[in-house]
Write a protein that holds these residues in place. Structure first.
Motif, short mmCIF file in Angstrom:
data_model
loop_
_atom_site.label_atom_id
_atom_site.label_comp_id
_atom_site.label_asym_id
_atom_site.label_seq_id
_atom_site.Cartn_x
_atom_site.Cartn_y
_atom_site.Cartn_z
N LEU A 21 77.57 22.83 4.85
CA LEU A 21 78.66 23.73 5.24
C LEU A 21 78.91 24.77 4.15
N LEU A 22 78.98 26.02 4.56
CA LEU A 22 79.37 27.11 3.67
C LEU A 22 80.51 27.89 4.31
N PHE A 23 81.54 28.13 3.54
CA PHE A 23 82.74 28.85 3.96
C PHE A 23 82.69 30.25 3.36
N PHE A 24 82.92 31.27 4.18
CA PHE A 24 82.90 32.66 3.73
C PHE A 24 84.28 33.27 3.94
N THR A 25 84.79 33.91 2.91
CA THR A 25 86.08 34.58 3.05
C THR A 25 86.06 35.88 2.27
N SER A 26 87.12 36.66 2.44
CA SER A 26 87.13 38.01 1.89
C SER A 26 88.56 38.42 1.55
N LEU A 27 88.68 39.34 0.61
CA LEU A 27 89.98 39.93 0.30
C LEU A 27 90.33 41.11 1.20
N SER A 28 89.37 41.60 1.97
CA SER A 28 89.57 42.85 2.72
C SER A 28 90.81 42.82 3.59
N LYS A 29 90.92 41.81 4.47
CA LYS A 29 92.06 41.73 5.38
C LYS A 29 93.26 41.10 4.70
N ARG A 30 93.02 40.07 3.90
CA ARG A 30 94.09 39.35 3.23
C ARG A 30 94.89 40.25 2.30
N SER A 31 94.19 41.09 1.53
CA SER A 31 94.83 41.87 0.48
C SER A 31 94.74 43.38 0.68
N ASN A 32 94.22 43.81 1.85
CA ASN A 32 94.11 45.24 2.16
C ASN A 32 93.27 45.99 1.14
N VAL A 33 92.09 45.44 0.85
CA VAL A 33 91.16 46.09 -0.09
C VAL A 33 89.74 46.11 0.49
N PRO A 34 89.54 46.65 1.69
CA PRO A 34 88.20 46.64 2.26
C PRO A 34 87.18 47.38 1.40
N GLY A 35 87.64 48.37 0.64
CA GLY A 35 86.72 49.11 -0.22
C GLY A 35 86.37 48.39 -1.50
N LEU A 36 87.08 47.32 -1.83
CA LEU A 36 86.76 46.57 -3.04
C LEU A 36 85.48 45.78 -2.88
N ARG A 37 85.15 45.41 -1.62
CA ARG A 37 83.97 44.60 -1.30
C ARG A 37 83.97 43.32 -2.14
N SER A 38 84.90 42.45 -1.83
CA SER A 38 85.04 41.24 -2.63
C SER A 38 85.45 40.06 -1.77
N GLY A 39 84.77 38.94 -2.00
CA GLY A 39 85.11 37.69 -1.34
C GLY A 39 84.43 36.56 -2.08
N PHE A 40 84.36 35.40 -1.45
CA PHE A 40 83.59 34.31 -2.06
C PHE A 40 83.08 33.37 -0.98
N VAL A 41 82.04 32.65 -1.33
CA VAL A 41 81.48 31.60 -0.48
C VAL A 41 81.64 30.29 -1.23
N ALA A 42 81.93 29.21 -0.47
CA ALA A 42 82.15 27.91 -1.11
C ALA A 42 81.65 26.81 -0.19
N GLY A 43 81.36 25.65 -0.78
CA GLY A 43 80.94 24.50 0.02
C GLY A 43 79.85 23.69 -0.65
N ASP A 44 78.85 23.30 0.11
CA ASP A 44 77.75 22.45 -0.31
C ASP A 44 77.11 22.98 -1.59
N ALA A 45 77.17 22.21 -2.67
CA ALA A 45 76.67 22.66 -3.98
C ALA A 45 75.18 22.97 -3.94
N LYS A 46 74.40 22.22 -3.17
CA LYS A 46 72.97 22.49 -3.08
C LYS A 46 72.70 23.85 -2.43
N LEU A 47 73.46 24.16 -1.41
CA LEU A 47 73.31 25.46 -0.75
C LEU A 47 73.80 26.59 -1.64
N ILE A 48 74.87 26.35 -2.38
CA ILE A 48 75.37 27.38 -3.31
C ILE A 48 74.32 27.67 -4.37
N ALA A 49 73.64 26.66 -4.87
CA ALA A 49 72.61 26.87 -5.88
C ALA A 49 71.46 27.70 -5.31
#
Length: 403
Positions: free
Chosen positions: A235-263
């Motif tokens: 499982l990998l979770f994808f999220t972003s600051l664009s909608k949450r913080s009104n910064v679509p031009g910042l191009r920033s978020g993070f992915v989290a979850g299975d450590a093997k997939l993250i590596a």
């Protein structure tokens, strides 16, 4: 040239521009666009200040993994929001907005050498899923939403033979364009299928912080934790600051979850050149660490939905979504012609639902609907709703379709 590029369909907004060609808009109606889901609320000052204060980072090559401060800010936010403990060093990876990472994960996990490689996604859907599948050498399979179940995806209707070939599943909750949120029992079904067939689940949750009920939407990491899947396997979770913080031009978020997939994803992104700039990392960390601006942002959207729905519901089949900033409304007649006529008569832009879906089994589940993004200021959204209501009340549209 890569021959797979020829498999890509025009983006919905390219289709919309083509649809609107030749339309002369009425001068007495100023243009209002509900077509593109681009946040319009002001960017919080403290985020702008943090970005400006770290411009010396422009002289530094950033690392793909990001700073310890940013990864910890992301992990701590996930803990506060979902009640899940994450290791910021092994289970979190900063990304340049969820869009590019949702595309890149298919290039990371799909093995096109395996016969029948398949990527499953909702239908209607965010077109990045389809493009990512095709360019990774896989075949997309579209799982339709069910209007009778609040537009939940009917995962159980996907044939077992498709699941056997599936290597990647895209989930979008809250959904784009429908706003539907997946309950725990649906997550359990998908986890069980993933365990049986070994596919990766990419959970797109960029609309998770705009919601209308008493409780925030259930997230994929949260569902996994509640079901005892504490390693977040596959499982990998994808999220972003664009909608949450009104910064679509910042191009920033993070992915989290299975450590093997993250590596593995970190390794891919190192070669791909996907490191986030240091100034953006600093601004992102302060954004993830603050909830006051998010609560204010949510209140603005709630005010708009509360004002617009009473105007539209007498003339359209449209309901308050579970979450997100879209209305998914049934149209009296063809959705594309409705969109074109609305622009021509009242200078309001909406997106035809059929442009967001693919025909499967002879049915396009987006046909006969429009997506309206309530991203404009309150006054513009209300004015747009009044014009849409006027358009729907004209004799040619007076017969409402059945829900």
């Amino acid at each position: 040239m890569n021959p797979r590029l020829d498999l890509l369909q025009p983006y919905p907004f390219e289709k919309l521009r083509a649809l609107h060609q030749g339309v002369t808009t009425p001068a007495q109606w100023p243009a209002i666009s509900l077509g593109i889901g681009e946040p319009k609320h002001p960017t919080p000052t403290f985020i702008r200040d943090a970005l400006a204060a770290h411009l010396d980072g422009l002289a530094v090559y950033p690392s793909t993994a990001g700073t310890v401060e940013l990864r910890e800010a992301c992990a701590q936010w996930a803990s506060r929001r979902y009640g899940v403990p994450l290791n910021g060093q092994t289970q979190v990876l900063p990304i340049n907005g969820s869009r590019e990472a949702l595309f890149a994960i298919a290039q990371t996990v799909v093995d096109a050498s395996r016969a029948g490689a398949t990527v499953v996604c909702p239908n209607p859907f965010y077109q990045i899923y389809e493009g990512a599948a095709l360019l990774a050498g896989a075949q997309p399979y579209f799982a339709a939403v069910d209007a009778q179940r609040n537009f939940a995806v009917d995962w159980a209707a996907v044939p077992e033979a498709v699941w056997q070939r599936t290597q990647l599943l895209y989930v979008c909750s809250p959904g784009n364009p429908t706003g539907a949120v997946m309950p725990l029992e649906e997550w359990k079904l998908l986890f069980d299928l993933s365990d049986r067939h070994g596919f990766v689940i990419a959970s797109d949750e960029c609309y998770s912080e705009i919601w209308f009920g008493a409780q925030p939407p259930l997230g994929g990491l949260e569902a996994a934790w509640q079901l005892g899947r504490t390693d977040f396997r596959n499982l990998l979770f994808f999220t972003s600051l664009s909608k949450r913080s009104n910064v679509p031009g910042l191009r920033s978020g993070f992915v989290a979850g299975d450590a093997k997939l993250i590596a593995a994803f970190t390794r891919y992104r190192t070669y791909h050149g996907s490191a986030m700039g240091p100034a953006v990392q600093a601004a992102s960390a302060v954004a993830w660490n603050d909830e006051t601006h998010v609560e204010h942002n949510r209140a603005l959207y709630r005010e708009k939905f509360a004002a617009v729905l009473p105007i539209l519901q007498p003339v359209l089949d449209v309901q308050l979504p579970d979450a997100g900033f879209y209305l998914w409304a049934a149209t009296p007649g063809d959705d594309a012609q409705f969109s074109r006529g609305l622009l021509e008569k009242y200078n309001v832009t909406v997106l035809p639902g059929s442009y967001l879906a693919r025909e499967q089994g002879g049915v396009n589940p987006g046909r006969g609907r429009i997506r309206m993004a309530l991203v404009a200021p309150l006054e513009e959204c209300v004015e747009a709703a009044r014009r849409i209501a006027a358009y729907c009340s004209e004799p040619i549209h007076s017969q409402r379709p059945s829900p």
